[in-house]
Design a protein around this motif. Structure first.
Motif: not given
Lengths: 790, 361
Positions: A241-245, A578-586, A590-596
């Protein structure tokens, strides 16, 4: 029955040997190793053979091997015997593969072997069964009485007991319940129990226990493994899921980047435009680079100087013009001119001075009056003083002569008066003088007034003013004129000088202008401005280039241009928020991905560590199954053995239940006879302890406690008796070295006992002479056979 | 023409807990399953199969490890040109926790799921493979089967996992119903014995036999689908389980018995698992241990079951010993079932005990 002949064609040590036996007692005498046992076995073999009777496959008893002929090829023989009035011959070949048994009527020579084909389909013929109705075991136990020490158990008492036990059942001595049970118990012991930890069963139990213990530990690991598998599965799902996101956000960010790049490109283009425009302007400001500000400043300064000079000259010229105008004016101006102005002025000045001295304008009369007044006062004082002074002088002399200080002191008062008076006189004199002066002055003043026909000083003063004015004016004018002329001259000179300066300045200026390629200062200035502009432009261009470089950073313009071409599409623009928000989410994705990923690695690491446990669990389970099967197999085996044991015990018990009565029935009579009525019965307890019942006392004497002689009798008697009873006939008794242990008395005793039956054939094998001696003593007739030492 | 290979019931990683051959052989056997599986895939590649159908029970999922899954994946990946369709069985259902879901399967592998019938269309073969995972509920299965329609102009293949007759755990409808579906081939799994139920409906059986319940040849089914289905069973297993009866006679020596064994087992006996049942009459005091040792030298694995009776003339023995304990003992067993091995062993143990030392036998 009576054995007549033994023919050993080949048997043990014998070859073609014949032994003839008689009715009654036969004493077969031979030294040791003369083959007595062989003969003994021969008889057994003839009647029963050496093949084990109970197996279909030919199994040879131990005797068969033992009795192989030492030499020759023949392993056979025949026996001739008499039974029930008939004489029979049995011929037997023992050789393996050549086995044969034939039975003949000795009289007729008729082969009656057929008659002995055993109804039980026994493989080998056992004529003994037919003739005697007992099997070889029983036959052996009854007919043959061998050396006691052949028996493993040893003790006679045991023998007797066993005999008694077996007697009720037909006395197959070779079958022993106790031995059978012991044998089964041995086997059970070999398998062992849980408690016997070194036994097979015990060791197995230990191994099972250890394996189960180990399995319990390993199962913990495998459970962990299963759970970790689940975790891993979950992590993978979430990672997916994270990868898709992430992919989505990556594409958004990619667009953002493109957008940024396009922005950069736009900005660059704009700047370039700017530069282009400025560049054009540059054209127009070329060529002035050599002009210097210093020169300009100098030129300007010079110019200014020149200007100043010129303006000064101009102003001076103006001044000259003014001067000339003024001069003109002076000459043309009307004046109210007084010609004697100077005289007037002088007189007025004098008047003024006089007025000053006597400002009060007092009249002559007044003055005269005053004069008189003061003269009067003056005279007064002169006179008084003169008097006073005489007084004083006198007093003074008096006091001094008198020496009167006080008086002296008081005379000083007169002195003071004197002084005062003198002072006053002086004053009056002065004043008189003053009046005189003033009168003079007044006089003069009046004169002056008269001169100019003025009435008072005010008019005079007006006149004075007029005169002054005229005079001064004339003077002034004169002065002015002089001044003007001087000025004019000065100015002209100055102008001249300055002009020269100006010229040299101009020259300098021209030099500078020429040097700086300008026609004029203004041109020079313009040129300088252009130069400045030139550098400005250059700077701006450079600055713009810098800016371009800066905002370009690492990008490649070509690439940007290409991107611009490719992305002509109008895609969604983002607000900067928006840009900032997007970067934060991204980044959080990525962090979650790394964690996982880390978690996954950790889980997979744990899993791989536990892999061995999973394998081990499987192995242990399989091993356990194998062990448990072996356990069950052993249990079954034990079960079988126990079953057999219990069955034998049960049967034995059943046998022994009515054993006592049976035994008593069977043996009681015998016992009576054997022991000459001493013992009347037998008691056997459940442990098979045998005891004899004393006839008279009814006391039970355990067999073990019986005397040797009694035991002997019992032993033999029982055997014979039971045998007789079973077979209801008298078989020959074959005694093989039975009595070697016996003392003479005992020997005699037992021989007597045995001989009781007259008809029975008795064959005694011995290497000693004692039996013979005993027989002699008893007086029994016997047939002696000597065996040579072969 | 579609060339296919149909296998299944491989049970990779399984525990041989009901088999009798113990942990050591079990471990080796487990590895052999992997070997043969790999060889089968190699065979598919060599013979240029288009399609590999695995009709369930590829894994034993209760004992599976990640290492195992990766191993399967790598093996299947080596058959790059083959289309591999795996249908889940009852030992490897495709639930969310199953090994099928935790792995990136290579492109050539398709794994059907547990949610009823699926259709996989393979364009370059112009073939559709329909599959239904093992289902317990007969009615549910029926309702899924209704959804299957054979497509014109294509090859149609169906994969099922279960057994016929409604008494089983995973019942299949009747063979007639399956024939009605007009499939080019129906690949069945779950029964370990290979069998052709119809000319194009087959159980491939287990690839390697797993215990003494699976005697007979084992392997896979291969075939070609063109206008017709032409398929056959290919024995492929490295080892077989065999149950052999050896009749003994009383004269036989250990060597003779071994000779008999060699005759009965053929040349491949060094590779196979044998359960030898001894019948008939065995010579008395036959050295079973020696026999077992000698047997073991000839075969890969041996289980020896002795149903023979020792060479004792019980009648004569009983008669001769009528009235004594031995005779009574023999008579007391006249009501017992001497085919029951416990009773038989007890019986003879008693006889031997009673005759011990007597030299009579």
């Amino acid at each position: 029955m009576r054995i007549m002949d033994l023919h050993l064609h080949g048997f043990g040590k014998y070859q073609d040997f014949t032994l003839k036996l008689e009715q009654g007692v036969n004493l077969v005498h031979g030294p040791n190793e003369s083959g007595k046992s062989t003969l003994h076995s021969f008889i057994n073999g003839m009647f029963y053979g050496f093949i084990k009777p109970y197996t279909k496959r030919t199994l040879y008893s131990q005797d068969h091997q033992r009795l192989l002929p030492w030499s020759g090829s023949s392993y056979s023989g025949s026996i001739v015997f008499e039974k029930d009035g008939q004489i029979y011959r049995i011929f037997r070949d023992f050789a393996k593969g050549r086995e044969e048994t034939r039975v003949f009527h000795e009289d007729t020579g008729e082969d009656i072997t057929k008659m002995f084909q055993n109804a039980h389909n026994a493989r080998i013929l056992q004529p003994g069964e037919y003739f005697f109705g007992i099997n070889s075991g029983v036959f052996n136990n009854t007919l043959f009485i061998g050396q006691q020490n052949i028996r493993p158990e040893g003790s006679l008492a045991y023998e007797v007991r066993e005999r008694l036990v077996n007697s009720s059942t037909g006395g197959d001595e070779k079958i022993s319940v106790e031995r059978a049970l012991g044998f089964l118990d041995e086997q059970l012991k070999d398998i062992g129990t849980t408690r016997a930890s070194t036994s097979e069963y015990g060791r197995l139990q230990t191994e099972i226990f250890d394996t189960e213990k180990r399995l319990a530990l390993v199962v913990e690991d495998t459970e962990k493994y299963r759970q970790l598998m689940k975790s891993r599965s979950n992590i993978l799902k979430e990672l997916n899921n994270t990868k898709e996101d992430l992919m989505n956000y990556n594409s958004i960010i990619h667009k953002l980047k493109i957008q940024e790049k396009l922005g950069i490109y736009r900005d660059i283009l704009q700047i370039r435009e700017k530069n282009k425009k400025i560049g054009e302007e540059l054209e127009s400001v070329l060529g002035h680079e050599s002009k210097t500000q210093d020169d300009y400043d100098e030129a300007l300064a010079i110019n200014e100087e020149i200007g100043l000079i010129n303006s000064r000259i101009a102003s001076w010229n103006e001044q000259i013009v003014d001067i000339e105008e003024s001069i003109e004016k002076i000459y043309t101006e009307e004046t109210d001119f007084l010609e004697n102005y100077q005289e007037i002025i002088e007189d007025c000045n004098r008047f003024q001075k006089l007025d000053y001295l006597a400002p009060k304008d007092e009249s002559m009369e007044f003055l005269n009056n005053n004069r008189i007044k003061i003269n009067r006062y003056n005279d007064f004082y002169v006179w008084s003083m003169s008097i006073l002074s005489i007084i004083y002088m006198s007093l003074f002399f008096y006091s001094i002569t008198q020496g009167n200080i006080i008086f002296l002191a008081s005379t000083q008062i007169i002195l003071i008066l004197l002084v005062y008076g003198l002072t006053r006189i002086r004053t009056y004199k002065m004043e008189l003088g003053k009046i005189e002066d003033i009168s003079l002055i007044e006089n003069e003043k009046v004169q002056i007034l008269k001169k100019y026909e003025m009435e008072d000083k005010h008019q005079l003063y007006s006149l004075f003013e007029r005169a002054k004015f005229n005079g001064s004016k004339a003077e002034q004018d004169k002065e002015i004129l002089m001044e003007f002329l001087v000025k004019k001259d000065t100015l002209s000179l100055k102008i001249r000088n300055l002009s020269i300066e100006s010229e040299s300045f101009q020259k300098e200026q021209n030099k500078l202008l020429e040097r700086n390629d300008s026609d004029s200062i203004s041109k020079f200035k313009k040129g300088l401005q252009k130069k400045i502009r030139f550098y400005e432009i250059k700077k701006e261009i450079a600055h713009n280039q810098e800016t371009i470089k800066r905002i370009l950073k690492d990008e490649n313009i070509e690439e940007l241009r290409r991107i611009q071409e490719d992305y002509q599409e109008d895609f969604q623009t983002f607000e900067s928020g928006d840009k900032d928000k997007i970067i934060i989410i991204h980044s959080s994705l990525e962090n979650r991905n790394n964690e996982l990923q880390l978690e996954l690695k950790k889980v997979e690491g744990s899993l791989s560590q536990l892999e061995d446990s999973v394998e081990e669990e499987i192995s242990l389970n399989e091993k356990l199954v194998g062990l448990k099967e072996t356990e069950s197999y052993l249990k079954t085996k034990k079960g079988s053995l126990e079953f057999a044991r219990d069955r034998i015990k049960k049967l034995s018990g059943e046998i022994h239940k009515d054993y006592a009565t049976t035994l008593n029935n069977r043996v009681g009579g015998l016992l009576d006879m054997i022991t000459d009525g001493k013992y009347s019965g037998v008691k056997v307890d459940k442990n098979l302890n045998v005891g004899l019942v004393e006839a008279t006392s009814q006391r039970i004497v355990p067999v073990e406690n019986l005397s040797g002689g009694t035991l002997d009798q019992l032993y033999f008697g029982l055997r014979i008796g039971i045998m007789d009873e079973l077979l209801s006939q008298e078989l020959p008794l074959i005694l093989d070295e039975c009595f070697s242990q016996y003392d003479d008395k005992r020997l005699k005793n037992i021989l007597e006992f045995i001989m009781k039956s007259q008809d029975r054939q008795v064959i005694i094998f011995t290497c000693q002479n004692r039996e013979e001696e005993s027989l002699h003593e008893i007086g029994k007739k016997y047939n002696r056979v000597d065996l040579q030492q072969i | 023409m579609v060339r296919f290979l149909h296998s299944g019931d491989i049970h990779l990683g399984m525990k041989f807990k009901n088999a009798s051959f113990g942990a050591e052989k079990g471990k080796v056997r487990r590895e052999e399953l992997w070997q043969t599986f790999g060889d089968m895939i190699e065979y598919s590649v060599k013979t240029e199969k288009d399609l590999i159908l695995i009709s369930g029970d590829l894994f034993e999922y209760s004992t599976l490890t990640i290492k195992d899954i990766k191993r399967v994946k790598d093996t299947l990946a080596s058959a790059e040109k083959q289309h591999i369709i795996i249908s889940p069985g009852n030992h490897d259902p495709a639930t969310s926790e199953s090994p099928y879901s935790g792995v990136d399967w290579p492109d050539n592998v398709t794994i059907l799921n547990q949610n009823g019938v699926q259709q996989v269309y393979i364009e370059e073969l112009r073939a559709s493979v329909w599959g239904i995972g093992a289902m317990r509920n007969e009615n549910e299965l029926k309702s899924e089967l209704v959804k299957i329609k054979s497509v014109e102009g294509q090859k149609n293949i169906l994969m099922l996992h279960g057994e016929f007759g409604s008494n089983g755990d995973y019942p299949l409808p009747s063979i007639e119903k399956l024939i009605e579906l007009s499939m080019d081939y129906i690949a069945l799994g779950h029964i370990h014995k290979p069998e052709f139920l119809y000319k194009n409906i087959a159980y491939c059986g287990s690839l390697e036999p797993l215990d003494f319940g699976e005697t007979g040849p084992r392997g896979f089914v291969e075939g070609e689908l063109s206008t017709e289905c032409s398929c056959r069973f290919i024995p492929f297993a490295k080892r077989n389980f065999q149950i052999v009866e050896l009749e003994l006679t009383k004269e036989m020596t250990v060597e003779k018995i071994v000779e008999e064994l060699i005759l009965s087992t053929g040349e491949k006996r060094n590779d196979n698992f044998y359960r030898i049942v001894l019948t008939g009459i065995s010579p008395l005091f036959l050295d079973m241990k020696a026999l077992e040792t000698r047997f073991k030298r000839e075969v890969y694995y041996l289980e020896l079951i002795d149903r023979s009776k020792p060479d004792i003339d019980l009648e004569k023995l009983s008669y001769d010993n009528r009235g004594n304990i031995l005779g009574m003992y023999i008579d007391s067993f006249s009501d017992e079932d001497l085919d029951d091995s416990v009773k038989k062993d007890a019986f003879y143990a008693g006889i031997y005990a009673l005759l011990e030392g007597s030299d009579l036998i």
